[in-house]
Design an enzyme around this catalytic site. Structure first.
Site, PDB file in Angstrom:
ATOM      1  N   GLY A 106      60.095   0.740   3.114  1.00 19.25           N
ATOM      2  CA  GLY A 106      59.102   0.385   2.103  1.00 19.25           C
ATOM      3  C   GLY A 106      58.755  -1.091   2.196  1.00 19.25           C
ATOM      4  N   ASN A 107      57.910  -1.542   1.265  1.00 16.91           N
ATOM      5  CA  ASN A 107      57.517  -2.954   1.283  1.00 16.91           C
ATOM      6  C   ASN A 107      58.650  -3.878   0.870  1.00 16.91           C
ATOM      7  OD1 ASN A 107      54.539  -3.344   1.938  1.00 16.91           O
ATOM      8  ND2 ASN A 107      54.504  -1.573   0.582  1.00 16.91           N
TER       9      ASN A 107
ATOM     10  N   LYS B 270      65.407   2.217   2.784  1.00 20.33           N
ATOM     11  CA  LYS B 270      66.365   3.175   2.198  1.00 20.33           C
ATOM     12  C   LYS B 270      66.653   4.238   3.239  1.00 20.33           C
ATOM     13  CE  LYS B 270      63.414   2.433  -0.245  1.00 20.33           C
ATOM     14  NZ  LYS B 270      62.447   1.326  -0.185  1.00 20.33           N
TER      15      LYS B 270
ATOM     16  N   ASP C 250      54.610   7.169   3.285  1.00 16.96           N
ATOM     17  CA  ASP C 250      55.706   7.406   2.326  1.00 16.96           C
ATOM     18  C   ASP C 250      55.247   8.310   1.182  1.00 16.96           C
ATOM     19  OD1 ASP C 250      54.035   5.406   1.231  1.00 16.96           O
ATOM     20  OD2 ASP C 250      55.708   4.407   0.224  1.00 16.96           O
TER      21      ASP C 250
ATOM     22  N   GLY D  84      49.381   5.840   2.762  1.00 17.77           N
ATOM     23  CA  GLY D  84      50.763   5.420   3.021  1.00 17.77           C
ATOM     24  C   GLY D  84      51.588   6.671   3.322  1.00 17.77           C
TER      25      GLY D  84
ATOM     26  N   THR E 194      57.848  -0.908  -4.727  1.00 19.65           N
ATOM     27  CA  THR E 194      57.051  -2.133  -4.868  1.00 19.65           C
ATOM     28  C   THR E 194      55.795  -1.798  -5.679  1.00 19.65           C
ATOM     29  OG1 THR E 194      57.801  -2.701  -2.652  1.00 19.65           O
ATOM     30  CG2 THR E 194      56.019  -4.031  -3.576  1.00 19.65           C
TER      31      THR E 194
ATOM     32  N   ASP F  36      56.895   7.795  -7.424  1.00 20.00           N
ATOM     33  CA  ASP F  36      57.783   6.983  -6.592  1.00 20.00           C
ATOM     34  C   ASP F  36      57.662   5.536  -7.066  1.00 20.00           C
ATOM     35  OD1 ASP F  36      59.046   5.490  -4.689  1.00 20.00           O
ATOM     36  OD2 ASP F  36      58.099   6.460  -2.969  1.00 20.00           O
TER      37      ASP F  36
HETATM   38  N1  LIG Z   1      66.560  -2.658 -11.723  1.00 21.79           N
HETATM   39  C1  LIG Z   1      65.266  -2.834 -11.540  1.00 21.79           C
HETATM   40  N2  LIG Z   1      64.533  -3.394 -12.490  1.00 21.79           N
HETATM   41  C2  LIG Z   1      63.205  -3.559 -12.308  1.00 21.79           C
HETATM   42  N3  LIG Z   1      62.546  -3.241 -11.169  1.00 21.79           N
HETATM   43  C3  LIG Z   1      63.240  -2.694 -10.216  1.00 21.79           C
HETATM   44  C4  LIG Z   1      64.626  -2.454 -10.333  1.00 21.79           C
HETATM   45  N4  LIG Z   1      65.038  -1.911  -9.185  1.00 21.79           N
HETATM   46  C5  LIG Z   1      63.954  -1.803  -8.410  1.00 21.79           C
HETATM   47  N5  LIG Z   1      62.868  -2.284  -9.019  1.00 21.79           N
HETATM   48  C6  LIG Z   1      61.482  -2.249  -8.469  1.00 21.79           C
HETATM   49  O1  LIG Z   1      61.553  -1.537  -7.260  1.00 21.79           O
HETATM   50  C7  LIG Z   1      61.075  -2.325  -6.165  1.00 21.79           C
HETATM   51  C8  LIG Z   1      61.992  -2.143  -5.011  1.00 21.79           C
HETATM   52  O2  LIG Z   1      62.236  -0.748  -4.831  1.00 21.79           O
HETATM   53  P1  LIG Z   1      62.196  -0.126  -3.382  1.00 21.79           P
HETATM   54  O3  LIG Z   1      62.439   1.334  -3.503  1.00 21.79           O
HETATM   55  O4  LIG Z   1      63.093  -0.897  -2.473  1.00 21.79           O
HETATM   56  O5  LIG Z   1      60.680  -0.386  -2.987  1.00 21.79           O
HETATM   57  P2  LIG Z   1      59.922  -0.059  -1.648  1.00 21.79           P
HETATM   58  O6  LIG Z   1      60.005   1.439  -1.461  1.00 21.79           O
HETATM   59  O7  LIG Z   1      58.545  -0.527  -1.925  1.00 21.79           O
HETATM   60  O8  LIG Z   1      60.597  -0.810  -0.538  1.00 21.79           O
HETATM   61  C9  LIG Z   1      61.028  -3.737  -6.667  1.00 21.79           C
HETATM   62  O9  LIG Z   1      59.930  -4.406  -6.074  1.00 21.79           O
HETATM   63  C10 LIG Z   1      60.851  -3.563  -8.167  1.00 21.79           C
HETATM   64  O10 LIG Z   1      59.477  -3.444  -8.451  1.00 21.79           O
HETATM   65  C1  LIG Z   2      51.046   2.474  -1.931  1.00 27.24           C
HETATM   66  C2  LIG Z   2      52.079   1.795  -1.053  1.00 27.24           C
HETATM   67  C3  LIG Z   2      51.833   0.288  -1.062  1.00 27.24           C
HETATM   68  C4  LIG Z   2      53.476   2.105  -1.628  1.00 27.24           C
HETATM   69  O1  LIG Z   2      54.443   1.398  -0.891  1.00 27.24           O
HETATM   70  P1  LIG Z   2      55.931   1.115  -1.480  1.00 27.24           P
HETATM   71  O2  LIG Z   2      55.784   0.720  -2.900  1.00 27.24           O
HETATM   72  O3  LIG Z   2      56.685   2.415  -1.345  1.00 27.24           O
HETATM   73  O4  LIG Z   2      56.503   0.058  -0.594  1.00 27.24           O
HETATM   74  C5  LIG Z   2      52.023   2.376   0.406  1.00 27.24           C
HETATM   75  O5  LIG Z   2      52.094   3.764   0.351  1.00 27.24           O
HETATM   76  C6  LIG Z   2      50.784   1.946   1.147  1.00 27.24           C
HETATM   77  O6  LIG Z   2      50.716   0.882   1.721  1.00 27.24           O
HETATM   78  N1  LIG Z   2      49.738   2.811   1.129  1.00 27.24           N
HETATM   79  C7  LIG Z   2      48.525   2.585   1.862  1.00 27.24           C
HETATM   80  C8  LIG Z   2      47.333   2.879   1.010  1.00 27.24           C
HETATM   81  C9  LIG Z   2      47.209   4.303   0.491  1.00 27.24           C
HETATM   82  O7  LIG Z   2      48.214   5.026   0.383  1.00 27.24           O
HETATM   83  O8  LIG Z   2      46.103   4.735   0.180  1.00 27.24           O
END
Ligand SMILES: Nc1ncnc2c1ncn2[C@@H]1O[C@H](COP(=O)(O)OP(=O)(O)O)[C@@H](O)[C@H]1O
Ligand SMILES: CC(C)(COP(=O)(O)O)[C@@H](O)C(=O)NCCC(=O)O
Length: 177
Positions: A9-10, A14, A94, A92, A118, A115
């Site tokens: 993810g961004n 995981k 994901d 995306g 970020t 989901d």
């Molecule tokens: N305990 C928490 N409190 C608030 N926000 C959280 C917490 N844990 C995660 N986050 C949110 O989740 C994001 C990170 O989750 P993650 O699943 O790693 O994201 P991604 O899939 O985008 O990589 C953070 O940017 C934040 O927005």
């Molecule tokens: C929406 C997202 C930024 C979510 O990313 P994540 O929060 O899981 O890191 C990712 O799925 C993405 O870059 N999407 C591209 C644009 C779209 O889905 O339309």
């Protein structure tokens, strides 16, 4: 067969290691330090990997060095539902992976899949068959920063010391005949 499922993810990476449908371990790594991922690969010796990444120009060589059967999902990866998304090459991946995961848990249900990463994404799958698209909204940290930046009085709240969370919620059919 032991497999590893990787979600880049961004904010973080995981991953879960499965023996058939049994989850052996789940953990996360940062983009800068992938040692926990490599450690899990060395410990469980997965024969195959499936990777979803939303990182632009991502590099999978480190994973491929350890696992030769490595499927990097893209818009051509076959999925067990059809998609009405108008620009499949820009979605995306994901988001589709989350829909596929939810559909395997609730095969014939109409679902909203949320989901919270970020960004917070909301996806709609009808009758387990048709993905009709969804919505992208700011994630928790973005909301905290935005409320602090664009208001005079709201303080910057810090996130709870916890890890990311994910939710797959079954719902009643959204569209009735
Ligand atoms: N305990 C928490 N409190 C608030 N926000 C959280 C917490 N844990 C995660 N986050 C949110 O989740 C994001 C990170 O989750 P993650 O699943 O790693 O994201 P991604 O899939 O985008 O990589 C953070 O940017 C934040 O927005
Ligand atoms: C929406 C997202 C930024 C979510 O990313 P994540 O929060 O899981 O890191 C990712 O799925 C993405 O870059 N999407 C591209 C644009 C779209 O889905 O339309």
């Amino acid at each position: 067969m032991v497999k590893i499922v990787i979600d880049k993810g961004n904010s973080s990476i995981k991953f879960g290691v499965f023996d058939k449908y049994t989850l052996l371990t789940v953990d996360y790594a940062s983009h800068d330090d992938q040692s926990s991922l490599i450690k899990a690969i060395r410990q469980f010796h997965p024969e195959a990997a499936i990777v979803s990444s939303v990182v632009a120009h991502d590099d999978f060589t480190e994973i491929q060095k350890h696992i030769s059967r490595c499927l990097v999902m893209d818009s051509r990866t076959p999925l067990p539902f059809s998609s009405l998304y108008k620009t499949p090459e820009t979605i995306g991946i994901d988001r589709l992976a989350a829909v596929a995961g939810a559909q395997s848990l609730y095969p014939d249900a109409s679902l909203m899949i949320i989901d919270a990463g970020t960004a917070i994404t909301y996806e709609i799958l009808l009758d387990g068959k048709t993905y009709i698209g969804g919505n992208i909204a700011p994630g928790l940290e973005m909301r905290f920063k935005a409320l602090n930046t664009f208001t005079s009085k709201l303080p910057m709240v810090s996130k709870l010391e916890n890890h990311a969370f994910r939710a797959f919620l079954p719902m009643k059919p959204l569209l009735q005949e």
